[in-house]
Structures are given as structure tokens and as C-alpha cells.
Design a protein around this motif. Structure first.
Motif: not given
Length: 629
Positions: A421-423, A398-402
Motif C-alpha cells: 500500500n506504499y507506492p 499515495g497510500n495505495g494507488v488512486i
């Protein structure tokens, strides 16, 4: 003596109760293959209010005239209408101290005891059948506001009636409560708060303007709480003590906003309130523990704004209606109740328990029976890709990785070692490494379980603009590039091999990669597709308008969704077949097509997702959706 239903009757009953999907068997791809659709539809009817027991969450839509009961454990949703249990369109819903749901309609009142509905009308003691609001007292008296001059009260199987005031300050009630000392309170449409004592209604006001409170709740400790207070009274929340003294809470002493929209109190006197201020920092929910307000603010630690209503279960768990979503707190985050999939889902993965996970504008899990949506951790942007690790963790771009470990959410950003922050894409190789590509030309990142490593052209990539990545079952990593870069790469953990159009690769940029059941590697561009058989790249003459994703079914047929034409294409190893948008209905929107490990093919539709079940037809009886692998 045991009696059994005939199989034809049993199948008829199963079809009648399976309202969440529909089968449409058809011939496809040759005379020996049939398929059936199972369609799961999003509930597009806006919920108006909610109630919650420890087992169920209830909500109703005045627009659709429906009542939904969502079971927390199974996630199963059941929708009631006037055709299957409701007296009429619902107008109010409440859960009493015993966990029973009460529903007001235009034609009377009804109670659900966990198994059956019980109905109450004027013939049973109601003053009027048009119900407007419901509440339960501390000792489980059911108080009913309807289109009459009474407040109707049901207790221990008997009805009583409290006449409302005749002056314009104490009539037209919108909410009612009874405090522990027996005092009956009423909020009404005339900017007034009134209480009944010594045989008459008394007007309660803070000043000459009265007290305009549209939401009131009695606490077990004897206090009355009032919210949705007019700005002319300073807004905020009022606590009225048994001696009629009061305390006024506003932003000056801890509230998110002075615009409190609803309030309720748990059995241990914890107060929950909802807020709809402006700007967004004044939207969210808050709890009061007797000393301090604990705030959950939109864009900070609460996932939604425009919070309209709150309900608590008998055990004290709060549930909220916010921006047409229903969500509750489970200790690990904010979870949503759904009667179907979200209206905006794109990507899919399968976990090791067989649950399907969908990503889009939210994160959704489907257990085969019901749907559950999770609040986006850290209020991150829409989901772009999802994968499930060997240990069962779900990884999300997402905006970063979760990462979701089954209980808790973990968020990784540039602060943890990511180059951006943009995967864009995510895959997992057989050794457990997590690989991420990014929107920006920053290469890729690999997580080995403890730290992030960055890969760029210096480390062997053909280009730093990586579009898509795919972890093959043989342990290799396949990489496709964006920016019209004519290359596809494979990494075996030590060496890189690069393919270009000179090797037979299709042009231009690769947007999806997937292996079929014979371990051929398929590479999809926006307009065409080819596969690598271990020696050569082979073109299949597939031609699309705007392709997005590849799926492989249990017959090893290759599926591609087209966002432009909304057609779906599949390759049967002789030629490309097309299912037109007319045949599909609304089952393909955006070209998103996915498959599970067992070869189920899923499509994202217009406010729906659809499972395509494909069956080999034999001399045996064909039952849609029932097959043995």
C-alpha cells in the motif's frame, strides 16, 4: 465609432489586475534567451469565517484584513482589501437569500450585488459602524449586530432598530435569528438565549444554568436550532419549536460529538452542523433530514478535523471551514476552494485538457486561472507521484494507488492485487499500462485495465527495490533501483536489458529518469547525472548536493533542483549553468522541478509554485509570458 485602448495602456491594465503572479524578465543561458517568472502564492492567511452563494465562496481573514471571493466555475480568486473595495478590515460575511454577499467591517457594512459594492454607515442608518455579526431572515431581512445597544435591521431599503435587553442575561448578542412566526431570538455572551415577544426580551433556559448557545439559526419550518452549547447544559444541539418546546440531541441519540461548533439550515429544512470533539472520531460534520443524523467523520468519510463553521448556498450546497481549509461537497467528493496553491506541493502532471495537477499534502488542479484542491480519497497519505493516462484519467501514488476519472475517485490497495500500500513512483507506457514502484522491496505492479500483475527479479528485474520508473514514448519502460543498487534496466515488453556502472552509468541509486526532446535517456542520482544516447552512457560532469528531479524545457535544456543548496542547475549542452538561491528567491524548496509536455518548467517554492517561461529573443518586441510556439 469604436474606440480602442492604446496597446501600452492595455498592457498596463493587464499587469495591474494580474495579482496572482509576477513577471521578472532576465537574461539566461546566452544572449539570445530571456526568461520570465510567473509566481503563484499560497494564501497563508488563516480564514476566520465563510459564506457561500451558488456562484461564489467568500471568506475573510482577521489576521490579514483580507476578503476572498472564489468563483466556483472558473476557480478564480479575487482578494479584496481596504485598498480595492473594503471599507476596513472585515469582521463578518454573509450571503442573503438573493445570493448577494454582505460584509461587516470596523468602518461599516457593505453589499456586493454581483457587479458593484454598496456601502452603509451611520450616515445611512446604522447605529454603529463596528460590525460584529450578520444574518438574514427567511424573508431576507438583514440583521446586524454591532457595537451599539440595538440590533439593526435592513429590509426593502429601510433601516429599523430593535433595542437589546438591559439586563445581563439578554445583552451583548453574538448571534441573532428570526423564526417564521416573527419571533426574534438572540444568543449572547452571558450564557443566555433570549427571545423578543410582547414588547420585551424573555429569557429561555433549560434549567437554572440557562442555555449557552453561541450559534443559532431559524429554519423555514418555524423551528429554531441552537449549537455550540455549554457542557453544563449537556452540550449537543437544541431544536426549539414554535410553541417553545424543545428537543435535545446529543451523542446518545446520533450526534458525532456533544461539542457542536456551528449550525445552519437549508431552504428545504436540512440542518448542517459542525463538530470539534475529542478524540478525532468526534470531529466532522453532520446533516439532519428531519429523522436521522447523517454523520461525516474525520478519518472516515470527511477529510479534515477541527471543523469550525458551515455555510450553505441558496440552493442548499454546504461549505465548511475546517482546520484553515475551505471545502464543499460536489457529489463526487470533497473539494476545496483556494486562492492559490497549497503550501505543500511536490509532483506535477498535465491532463489532456491542459490542466496542471499538483500532488503533495493534497491533490490540486490548476486550470490556468484558478486553483482547486480535492480531498484525499480514503484519507490517504501525501502524494508521491502523478501521471495522466491516454484516456485522461489521473493516476496518483499515495497510500495505495488512486485514479480520478474526471468525476469519481477509485482507490487500489493490496485488497485489489497490489503487493504493497506504499507506492513510490508511477508511470504510464504508450500501450496504456499503468506501472507502479513501491517503498518496500516488492518489485513493481502493472495494471492493464482490468487486473494487477506483479514483476520481481523472477520476471526479469535486476533488483526488487525499485526506486523510479519512466515510460518512454517509444513504448519502453525504464527502471531505476534504490538501496544503492548499481543498475538501471529497460523493458521493451518482452526482454530486459540491464546497465551498470561498468557500462558508464553513474553511481549510486537512480532517483529519476526522463527522456529529452532528442530521445536521450537521462538518469539522475543524488549527486550526479548522465544520459544514454542509444549506444553509450555519457557523463555531463553535473554535481549536486541533494538532487530530486529532472525537467526538460522547450529548448531541450536539462534542469535539476538541488534540495541542499536550493540552487537550480540547467545543462545547455555545453556545460552546467547554475541559478543561485539568491537569484531564485524562494522559488526552489526541496529540489522539486517539473515540466509540461510543451516544455514549461515549474518549481516548488516556499508557499508558492513558479512557472519559468523561456523565450527566444528576436528583433520583435519582447512581451513576458506572451509567445508563439
Amino acid at each position: 465609432m469604436k474606440k480602442y485602448l492604446p496597446i501600452t495602456l492595455l498592457l498596463t491594465i493587464l499587469v495591474m489586475i494580474s495579482t496572482s503572479y509576477a513577471y521578472t524578465p532576465e537574461r539566461m543561458g546566452g544572449d539570445n534567451i530571456q526568461h520570465a517568472w510567473q509566481d503563484y502564492y499560497a494564501d497563508t492567511n488563516s480564514p476566520y469565517n465563510i459564506a457561500a452563494s451558488d456562484q461564489y465562496v467568500w471568506w475573510y481573514s482577521t489576521f490579514a484584513g483580507t476578503l476572498t471571493r472564489w468563483e466556483k466555475n472558473s476557480l478564480r480568486a479575487h482578494i479584496f482589501t481596504s485598498e480595492n473595495g473594503l471599507l476596513d478590515d472585515p469582521t463578518a460575511v454573509m450571503v442573503d437569500r438573493n445570493g448577494h454577499a454582505w460584509v461587516g467591517t470596523y468602518a461599516g457594512l457593505q453589499r456586493f450585488d454581483g457587479q458593484n459594492w454598496h456601502y452603509y454607515t451611520t450616515a445611512d442608518g446604522l447605529s454603529n459602524n463596528q460590525i460584529r455579526a450578520l444574518t438574514a431572515t427567511y424573508d431576507n431581512q438583514i440583521m446586524v449586530i454591532n457595537n451599539s445597544s440595538n440590533i439593526d435591521i435592513y429590509h426593502n431599503g429601510q433601516w429599523s432598530h430593535q433595542p437589546i435587553g438591559t439586563n445581563n442575561r439578554c445583552d451583548e448578542p453574538v448571534d441573532v435569528a428570526r423564526t417564521a412566526n416573527g419571533r426574534l431570538w438572540m444568543a449572547n455572551n452571558n450564557a443566555s438565549l433570549c427571545y423578543f415577544e410582547n414588547g420585551r426580551w424573555e429569557y429561555y433556559g433549560l434549567n437554572e444554568f440557562g442555555l449557552n448557545a453561541n450559534s443559532i439559526e431559524a429554519a423555514p419550518d418555524g423551528n429554531l436550532w441552537a449549537a455550540d452549547i455549554s457542557s453544563i447544559n449537556g452540550g449537543g444541539i437544541i431544536r426549539i419549536a414554535p410553541d417553545l418546546s424543545y428537543q435535545h440531541y446529543t451523542m446518545a441519540n446520533g450526534l458525532i460529538s456533544n461539542e457542536a461548533s456551528d449550525i445552519t439550515v437549508t431552504s428545504n429544512n436540512t440542518v448542517w452542523a459542525t463538530f470539534n470533539g475529542f478524540p478525532a472520531a468526534e470531529q466532522g460534520v453532520a446533516s439532519f433530514d428531519g429523522t436521522n443524523w447523517n454523520n461525516y467523520i474525520y478519518f472516515q468519510n470527511f477529510p479534515l478535523g477541527y471543523v469550525q463553521h458551515v455555510a450553505v448556498t441558496p440552493s442548499g450546497i454546504p461549505w465548511f471551514l475546517a482546520n484553515e481549509h475551505i471545502l464543499g461537497q460536489d457529489g463526487a467528493g470533497w473539494n476545496y476552494a483556494l486562492s492559490g496553491p497549497s503550501k505543500n506541493i511536490h509532483y506535477m502532471t498535465t491532463d489532456h485538457d491542459g490542466n496542471l495537477w499538483f500532488g503533495g499534502h493534497g491533490i490540486i488542479r490548476f486550470n490556468g486561472i484558478g486553483w482547486q484542491q480535492f480531498g484525499r480519497p480514503g484519507n490517504l497519505a501525501p502524494t508521491y507521484a502523478m501521471e495522466t493516462a491516454v484516456n485522461g484519467d489521473v493516476w496518483i501514488a499515495g497510500n495505495g494507488v488512486i485514479r480520478f476519472d474526471g468525476t469519481n475517485w477509485h482507490v487500489y490497495t493490496t485488497e485489489h492485487g497490489l503487493p504493497s500500500n506504499y507506492p513510490r513512483d508511477i508511470t504510464i507506457t504508450t500501450n496504456g499500462d499503468i506501472w507502479i514502484s513501491f517503498d518496500e522491496n516488492v518489485g513493481m505492479a502493472r495494471f492493464d485495465g482490468s487486473s494487477w500483475d506483479i514483476f520481481t527479479t523472477t520476471d526479469g528485474l535486476a533488483h526488487d527495490g525499485v526506486e523510479t520508473i519512466y515510460g518512454h514514448s517509444d513504448g519502453t519502460l525504464w527502471v531505476g533501483y534504490g538501496d544503492n543498487y548499481e543498475a538501471l534496466s529497460v523493458y521493451d515488453g518482452t526482454n530486459w536489458q540491464h546497465f551498470t556502472t561498468a557500462d558508464g552509468l553513474q553511481y549510486p541509486e537512480i532517483i529519476d529518469i526522463k527522456a529529452d526532446r532528442d530521445n536521450n535517456i537521462w538518469a539522475l542520482t543524488r549527486q550526479n547525472i548522465s544520459y544514454y544516447n542509444g549506444t553509450d552512457w555519457i557523463s555531463t560532469a553535473g554535481s549536486f548536493g541533494y538532487a530530486r528531479q529532472i525537467a526538460v524545457d522547450n529548448f531541450n535544456h536539462i534542469w535539476v533542483g538541488d534540495a541542499n543548496s536550493t540552487n537550480v542547475f540547467y545543462y545547455d549542452w555545453n556545460s552546467w549553468q547554475v541559478i543561485s538561491s539568491a537569484e531564485l528567491g524562494n522559488r526552489n524548496r526541496g529540489g522539486y522541478v517539473n515540466n509540461t509536455d510543451t516544455g514549461q518548467v515549474w518549481f516548488r517554492g516556499e508557499a508558492s509554485v513558479s512557472l519559468l517561461t523561456r523565450l527566444q529573443v528576436t528583433d520583435q518586441v519582447y512581451l513576458p509570458g506572451i509567445y508563439k510556439r
